[in-house]
Design a protein around this motif. Structure first.
Motif, short mmCIF file in Angstrom:
data_model
loop_
_atom_site.label_atom_id
_atom_site.label_comp_id
_atom_site.label_asym_id
_atom_site.label_seq_id
_atom_site.Cartn_x
_atom_site.Cartn_y
_atom_site.Cartn_z
N ARG A 63 0.56 4.49 -2.62
CA ARG A 63 0.43 5.71 -2.07
C ARG A 63 1.64 6.60 -2.91
N ASN A 66 -15.46 9.81 -1.67
CA ASN A 66 -15.11 11.30 -2.68
C ASN A 66 -15.54 11.23 -3.80
N ALA A 117 -10.15 3.76 -1.80
CA ALA A 117 -10.61 4.67 -0.87
C ALA A 117 -9.76 5.90 -0.78
N HIS A 118 -8.78 5.96 -1.58
CA HIS A 118 -7.96 7.03 -1.54
C HIS A 118 -8.32 8.37 -2.11
N MET A 119 -8.39 9.38 -1.21
CA MET A 119 -9.28 10.40 -1.25
C MET A 119 -8.45 11.46 -2.68
N ASP A 120 -7.35 11.27 -3.10
CA ASP A 120 -6.85 11.96 -4.01
C ASP A 120 -6.80 11.29 -5.47
N TRP A 171 -7.34 0.26 -0.87
CA TRP A 171 -6.55 1.18 -0.66
C TRP A 171 -6.69 2.32 -1.65
N ARG A 188 0.84 -1.29 0.06
CA ARG A 188 0.03 -0.15 0.11
C ARG A 188 0.88 1.53 -0.10
N LYS A 189 2.12 1.22 0.33
CA LYS A 189 2.93 2.26 0.48
C LYS A 189 3.47 2.79 -0.96
N ASN A 193 -9.38 10.55 -8.37
CA ASN A 193 -10.56 11.15 -8.70
C ASN A 193 -11.34 10.14 -9.81
#
Lengths: 275, 306
Positions: free
Chosen positions: A47, A242, A215-218, A212, A43-44, A220
């Motif tokens: 990210r 989001n 659910a990542h808010m960044d 991950w 997950r990193k 789109n």
């Protein structure tokens, strides 16, 4: 002369313009292939990829349409130059040669669309007053892609090219089958003038990483074409947090300008008429 | 805080400046790799906000910009009462009165840079006057720069005297002494400058102005923290530390807090003894807090600028 030792290749993911093993140090062996180790992304890694994609997005979108087209065309050139390698990785049969041909065609086709999709997906709106309104397509931002596993190379191409053509950046979650073709595509991107961070390719367990990504808010928009049925509902629920754009094409996205409509935002501007 | 000045020669003799560069860098790097568990991380992130000096030091600063940064300082996340205020807002002297007006009664301090920040290349009386004016305008804390020109040409007494005079001019305001470590050249010099500032009565020592590309680093902070520790052992006088410049991510902030805790102990884990000077760190910390709470990665677009 004694033959030299074989140089065995370390397959690496493509994140932020660099070839990396997983941050976690993990690797996996795809089913039925006990002799290869491919990176098992964490997950990193995900990210980091999203952060890179976010950072690269505004600059990629602000390139001229012609320049983006040239870069997509360059991807086609590079795939073409290594088509034998791709074909062999895919399985070496005639249908695999066809998949490589289709991949080249896909990138050339979308290269041509970079300066034309605005005219097809945007409009001059009919209004009842002394002014114009234009609706213009703008990139939605960072797009997470789970490409369909049925065609490991063409699946990536058909789902990545339209996203890049419209000025989005992408994070591809390629899964944990034999992903050598997707990883080789990373090498293609690195030699095609695609700016760092614009397209990122991760391999690893979709089951582990999709929560991950979704659910990542960044992020789109998310292309769930390759999402297994049991994970679909949760991914969509996460994406709602989001209000990501969610879409799927099966088995593989067609060559159609309307695929590009999935990852754009419509901006409508008003302009007075001269009198 | 009780601080007194000590004769410079006594301090420099008692506490020699010989830094083992490799060891300092290795230790800082080792401490930076500590894994921090979730609860400790939330504590550290909360502390990082409480210890933050939210900073705007631009030629283009306006009362409006200062106003908005003060609002951000009081309520970093307006919809979340669990998020504390930052420690102080750090501005240029001409902006002190504007900041003071907004922050009145909030408990957030106003820190003013002074003494011809960032170069410090001006006349002594003008620097003293600037400090007095800033203090009169309402500054609770003064961030002065040392005279690096004097330091590098060996006129240590001059550097020391200037700090003593500025300390006097500060009155009730706290004095932070900026060493601008990037211009000092070596860890030995950084330690020496730290000791000069401490002997002269600094309440805090601070790494950098933030105006150079090379700003705070972990090894430099370690060297300064050890100077504070050694000085406290020798004299019983405890000073604070402020790394500033280039601290942009929550991860870095936590690394500084680990370094602080390991070098000086938990008594320093308070805004009275530690500050983080930063302009863009706050939103990343807020983002990480949100990530720890919700379990999903967050996006910068959900937080206000300034």
């Amino acid at each position: 002369m004694t033959p030299r030792l074989a140089v065995r290749k370390t397959y690496k993911m493509y994140i932020n313009g660099a070839f990396v093993r997983s941050e976690s140090g993990r690797s996996y062996r795809p089913e039925g292939n006990a002799d290869m180790n491919l990176p098992l992304g964490s997950r990193k890694d995900l990210r980091d990829a999203v952060r890179a994609a976010r950072q690269a997005q505004s600059k990629w979108a602000s390139l001229t349409a012609m320049n983006r087209g040239q870069i997509l065309y360059r991807i086609a050139e590079m795939v073409d130059a290594r088509r034998d390698e791709f074909q062999e990785m895919l399985g070496g049969k005639p249908r695999h040669a066809q998949e490589v041909e289709d991949t080249v065609t896909t990138f050339v086709w979308y290269a041509g669309w970079t300066d034309k999709f605005q005219a097809v997906l945007g409009t001059v709106d009919p209004v009842a007053g002394p002014y114009f309104t234009f609706t213009l397509p703008e990139p939605t931002g960072v797009v997470g892609i789970v490409p369909p596993p049925s065609h490991s190379l063409l699946g990536c191409a058909r789902h990545l090219a339209p996203v890049l053509a419209t000025g989005n950046t992408a994070v591809i979650l390629a899964g944990d089958a034999d992903t050598r073709p997707q990883l080789l595509l990373g090498e293609i991107l690195a030699t095609s003038d695609v700016p760092q961070g614009v397209a990122n390719i991760l391999t690893g367990s979709v089951k582990e990483l999709l929560p991950w990504l979704s659910a990542h808010m960044d992020v789109n928009a998310i292309d769930l074409s390759g999402c297994p049925e049991p994970l679909l509902a949760d991914a969509e629920r996460n994406a709602a947090e989001n209000v990501k754009r969610v879409y799927r094409f099966q088995p593989v996205a067609p060559l159609s300008p309307y695929v590009m409509a999935e990852a754009i935002e419509a901006k409508t501007v008003w302009h007075p008429l001269a009198r | 805080m009780v601080t007194t000045t000590l004769p410079l020669s006594d301090v420099l003799v008692a506490l020699p400046a010989r830094i083992d560069t490799v060891a300092a860098e290795e230790r800082a790097a080792a401490l930076a790799k500590r894994s921090i568990k979730k609860e400790s991380k939330l504590f550290a992130l909360d502390l990082a906000i409480r210890c933050m000096d939210l900073t705007t030091l631009e030629g283009a600063d306006t009362p409006g910009k200062v106003h908005s940064i003060c609002l951000k300082a009081m309520h970093p996340a307006p919809n979340d009462p669990a998020i504390p205020s930052v420690a102080a807002v750090c501005v240029y002297p001409s902006m002190v009165s504007h900041a003071k007006e907004v922050l009145k009664g909030s408990g957030v301090h106003v820190a003013s840079v002074a003494t011809s920040f960032p170069s410090g290349q001006s006349f002594r009386d003008i620097k003293i006057r600037e400090v007095e004016e800033a203090q009169r305008a309402g500054a609770d804390e003064i961030d002065m720069v040392i005279d690096r020109g004097a330091f590098l040409s060996g006129r240590l007494d001059e550097v020391y005297e200037e700090i003593v005079q500025v300390k006097e001019a500060c009155g009730s305001a706290h004095l932070k002494v900026i060493l601008e470590t990037a211009e000092l050249g070596s860890y030995d010099n950084i330690r020496k400058a730290s000791l000069i500032a401490l002997a002269a009565g600094a309440d805090f020592i601070k790494t950098s102005t933030g105006k150079l590309t090379q700003a705070a680093t972990l090894p430099i902070t370690l060297v300064m923290l050890e100077a504070i520790r050694d000085y406290a052992w020798k004299t019983g006088i405890r000073a604070g530390m402020k790394p500033a410049g280039g601290i942009k991510t929550a991860k870095q902030a936590i690394q500084y807090l680990v370094l602080l805790n390991e070098t000086l102990g938990s008594e320093w884990l308070t805004p009275a003894m530690f500050r983080l000077g930063a302009s863009s760190l706050l939103n990343d910390v807020l983002m990480q807090i949100e990530k720890e709470r919700t379990g999903s990665y967050f996006a910068a677009e959900y937080f206000s600028e300034a």
